[in-house]
Design an enzyme around this catalytic site. Structure first.
Site, mmCIF file in Angstrom:
data_model
loop_
_atom_site.group_PDB
_atom_site.id
_atom_site.type_symbol
_atom_site.label_atom_id
_atom_site.label_comp_id
_atom_site.label_asym_id
_atom_site.label_seq_id
_atom_site.Cartn_x
_atom_site.Cartn_y
_atom_site.Cartn_z
ATOM 1 C CD GLN A 95 -2.585 -1.084 2.697
ATOM 2 O OE1 GLN A 95 -3.663 -0.511 2.817
ATOM 3 N NE2 GLN A 95 -1.967 -1.682 3.716
ATOM 4 C CG ASN A 96 4.059 1.207 2.531
ATOM 5 O OD1 ASN A 96 3.011 1.524 3.093
ATOM 6 N ND2 ASN A 96 4.939 0.388 3.081
ATOM 7 C CB VAL A 97 3.362 6.000 -2.393
ATOM 8 C CG1 VAL A 97 1.901 5.620 -2.643
ATOM 9 C CG2 VAL A 97 3.460 6.955 -1.200
ATOM 10 C CG HIS A 113 -2.874 2.504 -1.929
ATOM 11 N ND1 HIS A 113 -2.912 2.454 -0.553
ATOM 12 C CD2 HIS A 113 -3.981 1.839 -2.346
ATOM 13 C CE1 HIS A 113 -4.006 1.807 -0.172
ATOM 14 N NE2 HIS A 113 -4.655 1.406 -1.234
ATOM 15 N N GLY A 179 2.467 -4.410 9.037
ATOM 16 C CA GLY A 179 2.538 -2.961 9.215
ATOM 17 C C GLY A 179 1.379 -2.180 8.644
ATOM 18 C CB THR A 180 -1.481 -2.449 6.946
ATOM 19 O OG1 THR A 180 -2.567 -1.621 6.487
ATOM 20 C CG2 THR A 180 -1.932 -3.896 7.017
ATOM 21 C CG LEU A 206 4.494 -1.186 17.209
ATOM 22 C CD1 LEU A 206 5.757 -1.977 17.520
ATOM 23 C CD2 LEU A 206 4.841 0.277 16.938
ATOM 24 C CB ALA A 223 8.174 -4.444 10.505
#
Ligand code: APR
Length: 237
Positions: A95-97, A113, A179-180, A206, A223
């Site tokens: 999902q990260n850019v 994304h 991590g989401t 986390l 992570a």
């Protein structure tokens, strides 16, 4: 390479902002999150771009500039090592850019994304590398129109490669989310699709997330610790 999880062949991994947090990139919804200082509707919607393109470009220019000062962390590196060593199917859906998965060496991946280092022409839909300063009104070299914008999937727009993602989710034996917060669909629903098709599901995060209830197992922690340990287990190191 046959790992210790002998019945696992096809893996789908979903990553979110939390995998890049220990590299120094802000998440969206945690303390000092990106959405703490901005309203989504002012920054990350087609209407925001039409209303104030300079504000939108400035927001993404600042995030692009932050990339220069950060490096992939052990979590990105472990996933790249898994990608290189795993002889079954594997797809990292981020999902990260940011470009930290690529810089760590991941190959079998996609940005659902969009990406900070890509520009999209709102006229002809051509994506081109983001080169230096590309203010609002920058001209597309494909169609010649002044329509280049950040290649970011805004709220209300369709994420990229959904057909490819859904095919992988229906085929996978293991779905891992890293991590989401599970706050944004369709990504937040991937665990249910995978589970419905028989996959085992593991969350590495986390904090507990909105989706934790759907996972067979949730491991809580950073992570940079959880991902290398999980990859070592899968590869039978
Ligand atoms: N290790 C593991 N997980 C972490 C770490 C860490 N060091 N730091 C934070 N996290 C977790 C948080 O517990 C949280 O659940 O990462 C998650 C980050 O959640 P968000 O900030 O909501 O980011 P994300 O889930 O990627 O957002 C999804 O929302 O705004 C949209 O398009 C944007 O892609 C983004 C989407």
């Amino acid at each position: 390479m046959e790992g210790v999880m002998h019945d696992i062949r096809n893996i789908v991994i979903l990553t979110g902002a939390g995998i890049s947090a220990e590299s120094g990139l802000a998440t969206f919804r945690g303390p000092d999150g990106l959405w703490e200082g901005h309203r989504v509707e002012d920054i990350c919607t087609p209407q925001a771009l039409a209303r104030d393109a300079r504000l939108v470009h400035d927001f993404y220019d600042a995030r692009r500039a932050a990339l220069a000062g950060v490096e992939p962390n052990p979590a990105h590196q472990a996933l790249a090592a898994l990608d290189a060593a795993w002889d079954g199917a594997l797809l990292i859906v981020t999902q990260n850019v940011d470009d930290l998965h690529e810089r760590a060496g991941a190959k079998r991946m996609l940005h659902m994304h969009g990406a900070l280092l890509s520009a999209l022409c709102a006229g002809c839909n051509k994506a081109v590398p983001w080169q230096g300063a590309m203010p609002p009104g920058s001209v597309c070299d494909g169609c010649g129109r002044p329509k280049l914008r950040p290649d970011i999937v805004f709220f209300g727009e369709m994420p990229y490669e959904m057909d490819r993602i859904e095919a992988a989710l229906m085929r996978c034996d293991l779905f891992v989310s890293i991590g989401t917060s599970g706050a944004v669909y369709p990504a937040a629903g991937f665990v249910q699709t995978a589970r419905h098709h028989g996959a085992r599901t593991l969350e590495l995060n986390l904090d507990p997330s909105a989706g934790s209830v759907y996972f067979h197992e949730t491991r809580l922690g950073p992570a940079s610790e959880l991902v290398p340990a999980w990859v070592a287990d899968v590869l039978g190191d």
